[in-house]
Design a protein around this motif. Sequence first.
Motif, PDB file in Angstrom:
ATOM      1  N   ASP A  10       0.906  -1.051  -0.060  1.00 60.50           N
ATOM      2  CA  ASP A  10      -0.089  -0.012   0.118  1.00 60.50           C
ATOM      3  C   ASP A  10       0.780   1.266   0.002  1.00 60.50           C
ATOM      4  OD1 ASP A  10      -2.407   1.383  -0.006  1.00 60.50           O
ATOM      5  OD2 ASP A  10      -2.562   1.403   1.885  1.00 60.50           O
ATOM      6  N   HIS A  12       0.534   5.613   0.589  1.00 63.16           N
ATOM      7  CA  HIS A  12      -0.579   6.763   0.768  1.00 63.16           C
ATOM      8  C   HIS A  12       0.397   8.151   0.698  1.00 63.16           C
ATOM      9  CE1 HIS A  12      -4.487   5.440   2.380  1.00 63.16           C
ATOM     10  NE2 HIS A  12      -3.794   4.310   2.419  1.00 63.16           N
ATOM     11  N   HIS A  44      -2.793  -1.453   6.014  1.00 64.95           N
ATOM     12  CA  HIS A  44      -3.784  -2.023   4.770  1.00 64.95           C
ATOM     13  C   HIS A  44      -2.995  -2.835   4.087  1.00 64.95           C
ATOM     14  CE1 HIS A  44      -5.868   2.622   4.963  1.00 64.95           C
ATOM     15  NE2 HIS A  44      -6.277   1.671   6.132  1.00 64.95           N
TER      16      HIS A  44
HETATM   17 MG    MG Z   1      -4.447   2.414   2.090  1.00 67.12          MG
END
Ligand code: MG
Length: 160
Positions: A10, A12, A44
């Motif tokens: 993941d 961000h 995540h």
């Molecule tokens: Mg995420």
Amino acid sequence: MEIRVGFGFDTHRTKSGRELWLGGVKIDATLGLDGHSDADVMLHALCDALLGAAGLDDIGHHFPNTDDSWKGADSKILLRESYKMVQQKGWKLANADLTLVLEAPKIKPYIASMKQAIANAMNVSEDQIGIKATTNEKLGYVGALQGADAYAVVLITRHE
Ligand code: MG
């Protein structure tokens, strides 16, 4: 005994004015991560690794960012729910190993708390959780403090 491996990734973006949550722990930082939930990039990646190992759909399918019930959500709840789905198929975690790629701040002081938070959310032992953090050597978007990446691998087992 059946064994399965799962992998999750993941990323961000950083955003000022947002809290920084990593590995289920609030980090003292000036830049947070942006996202629909608390944007805990590590959790995540871990959710996706667990779901993937069990052949389930990914985190975006189960907890869509169009669903207001997950707005600002504590990702430890997403993790607990993801692992519940995995357990419902008869699987148990053997171990999870996570790597965070973040330029700043230094994460080492938080690693023990992260292990504890993840182990608590999943009701597993802390020694089943590995956490490493590295910088990106000032390269790319992570190096430019524009975002953070996380990778997770898990091994799950099922007894007939
Ligand atoms: Mg995420």
